[in-house]
Write a protein that holds these residues in place. Structure first.
Motif, PDB file in Angstrom:
ATOM      1  N   TRP A 117       1.449  -1.437   6.170  1.00  0.00           N
ATOM      2  CA  TRP A 117       1.970  -0.071   6.101  1.00  0.00           C
ATOM      3  C   TRP A 117       1.420   0.668   4.885  1.00  0.00           C
ATOM      4  O   TRP A 117       1.015   0.070   3.891  1.00  0.00           O
ATOM      5  N   GLU A 151       7.180   2.710   5.181  1.00  0.00           N
ATOM      6  CA  GLU A 151       7.880   1.510   4.710  1.00  0.00           C
ATOM      7  C   GLU A 151       9.124   1.251   5.549  1.00  0.00           C
ATOM      8  O   GLU A 151       9.401   0.107   5.950  1.00  0.00           O
ATOM      9  N   ASN A 196       1.072  -3.837   2.149  1.00  0.00           N
ATOM     10  CA  ASN A 196       0.969  -2.382   2.035  1.00  0.00           C
ATOM     11  C   ASN A 196      -0.366  -1.947   1.448  1.00  0.00           C
ATOM     12  O   ASN A 196      -0.450  -0.960   0.726  1.00  0.00           O
TER      13      ASN A 196
END
Length: 213
Positions: A8, A17, A38
């Motif tokens: 993400w 998130e 991430n």
């Protein structure tokens, strides 16, 4: 146990998130072991070739050539790919190999957040089983799409916000193959609260499970 990777990031307006948390929960309920990263650097890891499923939630941003090559190769060789809205359908605008794999790319959402309808095209498909046409409030995605997609649901533009597209029927949910890999996409899910809509959540959950090898 099947292994899934969620990556993400990107534009914060899509709440990536929170979306990653929602998808992680769904996949864990389906028995997956889920890793969450991430940074797009995760796509360059050779180990992704052994995964069952990859879920990008990464609106816009850029994909390095090594990341693009490793990700597309993994899917071509059988890793599943699935995602939703801009997190998959408006990710990495400069990466045409990524778009080729996904089967489409966002180009507009006339009127921004509006009310529209989602029409089920393949009621016989297990992903859509028991789901009827439904009203939805979100961005109505106008996309450039691959004609080889197997379209499961569509929406029709009214022309209110862009008269020249009045009556255009646009895919909302599709599945496809990319090499040996299965690919699933749904354009629903602008913000995390939309996971509370039963049809959106069910379609995405079933689609991700279908895509996973």
């Amino acid at each position: 146990m099947r292994q899934a990777l969620i990556v993400w990031g990107g534009w914060e307006g899509h709440e990536p998130e929170a979306g990653a948390r929602a998808v992680k929960s769904m996949l864990e309920e389906e028995g997956f072991a889920v890793r969450v990263e991430n940074t797009t650097a995760a796509f360059a890891d050779p180990a992704i070739a052994e995964l069952s499923l990859i879920v990008p939630i990464y609106t816009m941003s850029k994909l390095a050539k090594a990341e693009e090559a490793n990700l597309t190769k993994a899917v071509e060789n059988g890793v599943g790919l699935g995602g939703y809205h801009g997190g998959m359908g408006d990710a990495f605008r400069e990466s045409t190999e990524y778009q080729f794999m996904c089967g489409g790319q966002w180009v507009a959402h006339p009127g921004n957040i509006i009310d529209y309808r989602v029409n089920i095209m393949r009621r016989d498909d297990p992903i859509m089983n028991g789901i009827d046409d439904f009203a939805y409030r979100s961005e109505q995605y106008y996309m450039h799409v691959d004609p080889s997609n197997e379209v499961l649901a569509t929406t029709t533009f009214s022309g209110e916000h862009a008269p020249w597209i009045d009556g255009v029927v646009m895919p909302v949910v599709w599945k496809r193959r990319h090499g040996k890999g299965r690919v699933f996409y749904s354009s629903l899910g602008h913000v995390a609260k939309e996971f509370e809509v039963p049809q959106m959540r069910t379609i995405l959950r079933r689609g991700l499970v279908w895509a996973a090898r």
